[in-house]
Design a protein around this motif. Structure first.
Motif, PDB file in Angstrom:
ATOM      1  N   ILE A 177       1.712   1.351   4.687  1.00  0.00           N
ATOM      2  CA  ILE A 177       1.109  -0.192   4.084  1.00  0.00           C
ATOM      3  C   ILE A 177       1.672  -0.260   2.654  1.00  0.00           C
ATOM      4  O   ILE A 177       2.133  -1.465   2.251  1.00  0.00           O
ATOM      5  N   GLY A 178       1.772   0.789   1.940  1.00  0.00           N
ATOM      6  CA  GLY A 178       2.439   0.379   0.615  1.00  0.00           C
ATOM      7  C   GLY A 178       3.862   0.101   0.548  1.00  0.00           C
ATOM      8  O   GLY A 178       4.260  -0.671  -0.319  1.00  0.00           O
ATOM      9  N   ALA A 179       4.544   0.551   1.706  1.00  0.00           N
ATOM     10  CA  ALA A 179       6.066   0.405   1.812  1.00  0.00           C
ATOM     11  C   ALA A 179       5.917  -1.096   2.201  1.00  0.00           C
ATOM     12  O   ALA A 179       7.023  -1.791   1.627  1.00  0.00           O
ATOM     13  N   ILE A 180       5.444  -1.558   2.928  1.00  0.00           N
ATOM     14  CA  ILE A 180       5.221  -3.132   3.677  1.00  0.00           C
ATOM     15  C   ILE A 180       5.121  -3.936   2.220  1.00  0.00           C
ATOM     16  O   ILE A 180       5.519  -4.893   2.021  1.00  0.00           O
ATOM     17  N   VAL A 181       3.976  -3.638   1.684  1.00  0.00           N
ATOM     18  CA  VAL A 181       3.390  -4.420   0.518  1.00  0.00           C
ATOM     19  C   VAL A 181       4.663  -4.389  -0.531  1.00  0.00           C
ATOM     20  O   VAL A 181       5.055  -5.446  -1.275  1.00  0.00           O
ATOM     21  N   GLY A 182       5.098  -3.155  -0.741  1.00  0.00           N
ATOM     22  CA  GLY A 182       6.399  -3.068  -1.825  1.00  0.00           C
ATOM     23  C   GLY A 182       7.238  -3.831  -1.483  1.00  0.00           C
ATOM     24  O   GLY A 182       8.194  -4.365  -2.188  1.00  0.00           O
ATOM     25  N   PHE A 183       7.733  -4.034  -0.285  1.00  0.00           N
ATOM     26  CA  PHE A 183       8.911  -4.775   0.176  1.00  0.00           C
ATOM     27  C   PHE A 183       8.754  -5.993   0.096  1.00  0.00           C
ATOM     28  O   PHE A 183       9.514  -6.907  -0.623  1.00  0.00           O
TER      29      PHE A 183
END
Length: 172
Positions: A84-90
């Motif tokens: 989830i953090g990777a998606i938000v970071g993207f």
């Protein structure tokens, strides 16, 4: 007719680039170009093979995208929070502050955002910086490998199109 053909091939090249670079349409651009060629030719019978191949590539690309990121995250020991953090970071990397960087802009933001997002989310969840970095790198590596596979699939779809339509446009 040849001018339109070359413009559509150029659109397909953008689709190949989009299969590798996030936030640019990939296989869908190739599919659109093939459909346009069908309308230009007035017959979809001549493009049925590339149309089917590209539709399959589009579906495979979607599956590869999710599977590669998932396997990269799983192999690195990432939790759902890291993903989830990777998606938000993207999203933040692409639309947020990272495009304002003096070098790289949105492309750098799309690379750094998921890494930083995954690391931050994993760290907040597990409170172990080493595991958070490992998970973040795993997610990013999985995503990059998935994008490269999508690029190869897109190239294959364009090659099928060129092989099947070249004789129609330029003779045998």
């Amino acid at each position: 007719m040849q001018t339109i053909y070359w413009l559509l091939v150029a659109l397909m090249v953008v689709g190949i680039i989009g299969a590798v670079v996030p936030a640019i349409p990939g296989a869908s651009l190739i599919l659109v170009a093939i459909v346009i060629w069908g309308f230009v030719r007035g017959s979809f019978a001549a493009i049925s093979v590339p149309l089917v191949v590209t539709a399959v590539v589009l579906l495979l690309s979607i599956g590869v995208d999710f599977l590669a990121a998932y396997l990269g995250a799983k192999r690195a020991g990432a939790s759902k929070w890291g993903q989830i953090g990777a998606i938000v970071g993207f999203i933040i990397g692409f639309l947020g502050l990272l495009p304002a960087l003096p070098v790289g802009g949105p492309l750098l933001g799309m690379l750094l955002g998921p890494l930083l997002g995954a690391i931050i989310a994993e760290f907040l969840y597990r409170r172990d910086f080493f595991l958070a970095v490992k998970a973040g790198v795993g997610i990013v590596v999985g995503t990059v490998v998935g994008n490269l596979i999508q690029g190869l699939l897109a190239i294959a779809a364009v090659v099928v199109f060129l092989v099947t339509t070249w004789p129609q446009v330029f003779g045998s």
